[in-house]
Design a protein around this motif. Structure first.
Motif, PDB file in Angstrom:
ATOM      1  N   SER B  84      26.435  87.072 -42.916  1.00  0.00           N
ATOM      2  CA  SER B  84      26.212  88.513 -42.878  1.00  0.00           C
ATOM      3  C   SER B  84      26.932  89.119 -41.672  1.00  0.00           C
ATOM      4  O   SER B  84      27.396  88.410 -40.784  1.00  0.00           O
ATOM      5  CB  SER B  84      24.721  88.825 -42.830  1.00  0.00           C
ATOM      6  N   SER B  85      27.016  90.447 -41.664  1.00  0.00           N
ATOM      7  CA  SER B  85      27.686  91.190 -40.579  1.00  0.00           C
ATOM      8  C   SER B  85      29.055  90.603 -40.276  1.00  0.00           C
ATOM      9  O   SER B  85      29.410  90.359 -39.121  1.00  0.00           O
ATOM     10  CB  SER B  85      26.810  91.196 -39.318  1.00  0.00           C
ATOM     11  N   LEU B  86      29.812  90.368 -41.319  1.00  0.00           N
ATOM     12  CA  LEU B  86      31.107  89.700 -41.162  1.00  0.00           C
ATOM     13  C   LEU B  86      32.102  90.584 -40.415  1.00  0.00           C
ATOM     14  O   LEU B  86      32.114  91.809 -40.560  1.00  0.00           O
ATOM     15  CB  LEU B  86      31.660  89.304 -42.525  1.00  0.00           C
ATOM     16  N   THR B  87      32.919  89.936 -39.609  1.00  0.00           N
ATOM     17  CA  THR B  87      33.986  90.606 -38.866  1.00  0.00           C
ATOM     18  C   THR B  87      35.310  89.911 -39.175  1.00  0.00           C
ATOM     19  O   THR B  87      35.338  88.817 -39.757  1.00  0.00           O
ATOM     20  CB  THR B  87      33.733  90.574 -37.355  1.00  0.00           C
ATOM     21  N   ALA B  88      36.392  90.522 -38.719  1.00  0.00           N
ATOM     22  CA  ALA B  88      37.716  89.938 -38.951  1.00  0.00           C
ATOM     23  C   ALA B  88      37.813  88.537 -38.353  1.00  0.00           C
ATOM     24  O   ALA B  88      38.560  87.688 -38.856  1.00  0.00           O
ATOM     25  CB  ALA B  88      38.786  90.857 -38.367  1.00  0.00           C
ATOM     26  N   GLU B  89      37.070  88.305 -37.286  1.00  0.00           N
ATOM     27  CA  GLU B  89      37.102  86.987 -36.622  1.00  0.00           C
ATOM     28  C   GLU B  89      36.484  85.884 -37.484  1.00  0.00           C
ATOM     29  O   GLU B  89      36.625  84.698 -37.178  1.00  0.00           O
ATOM     30  CB  GLU B  89      36.393  87.042 -35.271  1.00  0.00           C
ATOM     31  N   ASP B  90      35.796  86.255 -38.553  1.00  0.00           N
ATOM     32  CA  ASP B  90      35.211  85.266 -39.462  1.00  0.00           C
ATOM     33  C   ASP B  90      36.178  84.880 -40.565  1.00  0.00           C
ATOM     34  O   ASP B  90      35.867  84.006 -41.383  1.00  0.00           O
ATOM     35  CB  ASP B  90      33.924  85.814 -40.086  1.00  0.00           C
ATOM     36  N   THR B  91      37.347  85.501 -40.605  1.00  0.00           N
ATOM     37  CA  THR B  91      38.352  85.153 -41.599  1.00  0.00           C
ATOM     38  C   THR B  91      38.829  83.724 -41.376  1.00  0.00           C
ATOM     39  O   THR B  91      39.318  83.378 -40.298  1.00  0.00           O
ATOM     40  CB  THR B  91      39.540  86.121 -41.514  1.00  0.00           C
ATOM     41  N   ALA B  92      38.690  82.891 -42.398  1.00  0.00           N
ATOM     42  CA  ALA B  92      39.003  81.471 -42.250  1.00  0.00           C
ATOM     43  C   ALA B  92      38.827  80.765 -43.588  1.00  0.00           C
ATOM     44  O   ALA B  92      38.247  81.307 -44.526  1.00  0.00           O
ATOM     45  CB  ALA B  92      38.085  80.816 -41.207  1.00  0.00           C
ATOM     46  N   VAL B  93      39.311  79.534 -43.643  1.00  0.00           N
ATOM     47  CA  VAL B  93      38.935  78.620 -44.719  1.00  0.00           C
ATOM     48  C   VAL B  93      37.654  77.924 -44.275  1.00  0.00           C
ATOM     49  O   VAL B  93      37.576  77.418 -43.145  1.00  0.00           O
ATOM     50  CB  VAL B  93      40.042  77.591 -44.990  1.00  0.00           C
ATOM     51  N   TYR B  94      36.675  77.917 -45.153  1.00  0.00           N
ATOM     52  CA  TYR B  94      35.388  77.299 -44.862  1.00  0.00           C
ATOM     53  C   TYR B  94      35.273  76.001 -45.665  1.00  0.00           C
ATOM     54  O   TYR B  94      35.416  75.999 -46.889  1.00  0.00           O
ATOM     55  CB  TYR B  94      34.250  78.250 -45.215  1.00  0.00           C
ATOM     56  N   TYR B  95      35.023  74.916 -44.939  1.00  0.00           N
ATOM     57  CA  TYR B  95      34.868  73.594 -45.538  1.00  0.00           C
ATOM     58  C   TYR B  95      33.412  73.139 -45.445  1.00  0.00           C
ATOM     59  O   TYR B  95      32.764  73.324 -44.406  1.00  0.00           O
ATOM     60  CB  TYR B  95      35.688  72.556 -44.782  1.00  0.00           C
ATOM     61  N   CYS B  96      32.945  72.497 -46.502  1.00  0.00           N
ATOM     62  CA  CYS B  96      31.688  71.755 -46.362  1.00  0.00           C
ATOM     63  C   CYS B  96      32.049  70.281 -46.186  1.00  0.00           C
ATOM     64  O   CYS B  96      33.081  69.808 -46.680  1.00  0.00           O
ATOM     65  CB  CYS B  96      30.761  71.956 -47.556  1.00  0.00           C
ATOM     66  N   GLY B  97      31.219  69.581 -45.463  1.00  0.00           N
ATOM     67  CA  GLY B  97      31.466  68.181 -45.175  1.00  0.00           C
ATOM     68  C   GLY B  97      30.186  67.377 -45.247  1.00  0.00           C
ATOM     69  O   GLY B  97      29.124  67.853 -44.828  1.00  0.00           O
ATOM     70  N   ARG B  98      30.270  66.176 -45.809  1.00  0.00           N
ATOM     71  CA  ARG B  98      29.125  65.283 -45.816  1.00  0.00           C
ATOM     72  C   ARG B  98      29.023  64.614 -44.448  1.00  0.00           C
ATOM     73  O   ARG B  98      30.015  64.089 -43.923  1.00  0.00           O
ATOM     74  CB  ARG B  98      29.296  64.209 -46.898  1.00  0.00           C
ATOM     75  N   ASP B  99      27.850  64.645 -43.866  1.00  0.00           N
ATOM     76  CA  ASP B  99      27.677  64.062 -42.539  1.00  0.00           C
ATOM     77  C   ASP B  99      27.710  62.546 -42.626  1.00  0.00           C
ATOM     78  O   ASP B  99      27.021  61.938 -43.460  1.00  0.00           O
ATOM     79  CB  ASP B  99      26.358  64.541 -41.935  1.00  0.00           C
ATOM     80  N   HIS B 100      28.478  61.949 -41.753  1.00  0.00           N
ATOM     81  CA  HIS B 100      28.569  60.490 -41.726  1.00  0.00           C
ATOM     82  C   HIS B 100      27.219  59.902 -41.346  1.00  0.00           C
ATOM     83  O   HIS B 100      26.609  60.330 -40.364  1.00  0.00           O
ATOM     84  CB  HIS B 100      29.645  60.065 -40.730  1.00  0.00           C
ATOM     85  N   PRO B 101      26.729  58.949 -42.115  1.00  0.00           N
ATOM     86  CA  PRO B 101      25.422  58.368 -41.781  1.00  0.00           C
ATOM     87  C   PRO B 101      25.474  57.607 -40.470  1.00  0.00           C
ATOM     88  O   PRO B 101      26.505  57.075 -40.096  1.00  0.00           O
ATOM     89  CB  PRO B 101      25.149  57.425 -42.956  1.00  0.00           C
ATOM     90  N   GLY B 102      24.376  57.551 -39.787  1.00  0.00           N
ATOM     91  CA  GLY B 102      24.339  56.872 -38.511  1.00  0.00           C
ATOM     92  C   GLY B 102      24.008  57.828 -37.396  1.00  0.00           C
ATOM     93  O   GLY B 102      23.800  59.023 -37.631  1.00  0.00           O
ATOM     94  N   PRO B 103      24.001  57.319 -36.179  1.00  0.00           N
ATOM     95  CA  PRO B 103      23.609  58.166 -35.061  1.00  0.00           C
ATOM     96  C   PRO B 103      24.595  59.296 -34.805  1.00  0.00           C
ATOM     97  O   PRO B 103      25.793  59.162 -35.046  1.00  0.00           O
ATOM     98  CB  PRO B 103      23.572  57.184 -33.885  1.00  0.00           C
TER      99      PRO B 103
END
Lengths: 107, 121
Positions: B84-103
């Protein structure tokens, strides 16, 4: 908050040569929670190394990571044509943070 | 095969909201924490948010705190980022990533292809 610095900014090398990339943290990285990624243009990053020195699944053994505390290194023993890319380090304490990247380009 | 597919990106005006989705397959979604990472054109990677396996533990970057909310629906194998309240600085490619298991939290071992968010009037 930790700041990560990567050097050099750009590394110009030929296929077959070795590459040494540095990642320095402004304070000690918790439990050596330091990862390295490779990113090629137009692609998502690829995890290479986690825990400072453990290779991720499927990563060739020409990639190796080392270091502890504030100084970490990624070594590519012999550059293959597909290795020319941008490399990022990341500390994954709280909060996670990426370094600015090192570009490895063909000389 | 692990697969992550982001959707929901697009062109929005400053001040508007957007909801990104990430559809996961090829692994037991509820067994893994997840991350959102963004990348503005020609720049480096910026970690945005992390959510634990059950959704009970969340981390969010200071740069988006108070504006972005991460959530997940384990029954639907889906990850979300409400912006929400998006600004020009939020312009980007957004990736989702699976978190590597472990500590440790926030290292992604599998990534989607990304979805482009453009904030412009």
């Amino acid at each position: 908050e930790i700041v990560l610095t990567q050097s050099p900014g750009t590394l110009s090398l030929s296929p077959g040569e070795g590459a040494t990339l540095s990642c320095r943290a402004s304070q000690s990285v918790t439990n050596n929670y330091l990862a390295w990624y490779q990113q090629k243009p137009g692609q998502a990053p690829r995890l290479l190394i986690y825990g400072a020195s453990s290779r991720a699944t499927g990563i060739p053994d020409r990639f190796s990571g080392s270091g502890s505390g504030t100084d970490f290194t990624l070594v590519i023993s012999r550059l293959e044509p597909e290795d020319f890319a941008v490399y990022y380090c990341q500390q994954y304490g709280r909060p996670p943070l990426f370094g600015p990247g090192t570009k490895v380009e063909i000389k | 095969e692990v697969r992550l597919v982001e959707s929901g990106g697009g062109l929005v005006q400053p001040g508007e909201s957007l909801r990104l989705s990430c559809a996961a397959s090829g692994f037991i979604f509820s067994d893994y924490a997840m991350n959102w990472v963004r990348q503005a054109s020609g720049t480096g990677l910026e970690w945005i948010s992390y959510i634990g396996r059950g959704g009970g533990f969340i981390q969010i970057a200071d740069s988006v705190k108070g504006r972005f909310t991460i959530s997940r629906d384990n029954a639907k194998n889906s990850l979300f980022l409400q912006m929400s309240s998006l600004t020009a600085e939020d312009t980007a490619v957004y990736y989702c990533g699976r978190d590597h298991p472990g500590p440790g939290d926030g290292v992604s071992d599998y990534w989607g292809h990304g979805t482009l968010v453009t904030v412009s009037s």
